[in-house]
Design an enzyme around this catalytic site. Structure first.
Site: not given
Ligand code: GLN
Length: 261
Positions: A97, A134, A196
């Site tokens: 990520c 998101r 994750h």
């Molecule tokens: N900050 C990054 C995003 O929002 C990665 C987030 C994460 O590692 N879960 O895309």
């Protein structure tokens, strides 16, 4: 652990890049090594530390919010040459990520500012801004005829440049960008993913692949004795079920909305 460590796992910025228990990836690798009588050790690499790549077998870097990514950006950048050499010499790495995004060429964060990446992967990541949803939820993806499962939560969308291979093909969830069906990236023995979970405890075959590649790089044949993966298989099956079920519900919802016009 006894004797000299046979597999050394280096975790980059374990306190700053550690979303959703990504540090569990190191634990999974150690457990799977030790269960086979292979000694294993975990070292941390923090901001300002020198990275002893000669003593390392597997590099791990986890996820993080934009703020944490920004904090490690400069330190990671100074390791860019070392990490690209690592990739080119068959070094094994798993970037998750936020760490994955910074292993690409660049990440334009939620505030529109560009963070430069180390370019292990030939991709760019763009966050469309706070008003766009998101990419959140359970993921299932096809990887070499098997499934990878995990949980994703990222605003940034990653786009692989031509010639950059994806790691897997999305079956349910968003993956790299929610559009082209790709999930993660792979170059040589370096793997990147949005998953994750932590990803390795739930995907023991991926964990074993990293270990086996690392052993091969040390001159071994990379063969690994099978382990009793009953708990891991159950966790994998449950995550797969959740991902597929959610995506089916989503499809049904969209179909109903379309019918209602
Ligand atoms: N900050 C990054 C995003 O929002 C990665 C987030 C994460 O590692 N879960 O895309």
């Amino acid at each position: 652990m006894s004797g000299e460590a046979a597999i050394v796992v280096d975790v980059l910025y374990p306190d700053l890049l550690n979303l959703y228990g990504d540090r569990g990836n190191a634990r999974a690798l150690v457990r799977r090594c030790e269960a086979r009588g292979i000694d294993a050790a975990v070292r941390r690499v923090d901001i300002g530390d020198e990275w002893d790549d000669a003593g390392c077998d597997i590099v791990l870097v986890g996820g993080g919010q934009d703020r944490e990514q920004r904090r490690v950006e400069a330190d990671l950048l100074r390791r860019g040459g070392q990490l690209r050499d690592w990739r080119d010499s068959g070094g094994v790495a798993l970037a998750v990520c936020g760490g994955y995004q910074l292993f690409g060429r660049s990440y334009r964060g939620i505030d529109g500012e560009i963070m430069e990446g180390v370019g292990v992967f030939d991709m760019v990541t763009v966050h469309p801004g706070p008003s766009v949803s998101r990419c959140v939820g359970n993921v299932a993806a096809l990887w070499e005829g098997e499934t990878l499962v995990g949980f994703e939560n990222h605003g940034g969308r990653s786009y692989l440049n031509a010639g950059q291979a994806a790691l897997a093909e999305v079956v349910a969830g968003f993956g790299n960008n929610g559009g082209d069906g790709s999930e993660g990236a792979r170059v040589g023995n370096c793997f990147g993913t949005y998953l994750h979970g932590a990803v390795l405890p739930n995907n023991p075959r991926l964990a074993d692949r990293l270990i086996s590649l690392a052993l091969e790089r040390r001159g071994g044949d990379g063969a690994l004795a099978p382990l009793d993966d009953e708990a891991e298989s159950r966790a994998h099956a449950e995550a797969l079920h959740t991902a597929l079920h959610r995506s089916e519900q989503g499809r049904l919802r969209s179909a109903l909305q379309a019918l209602r016009g």
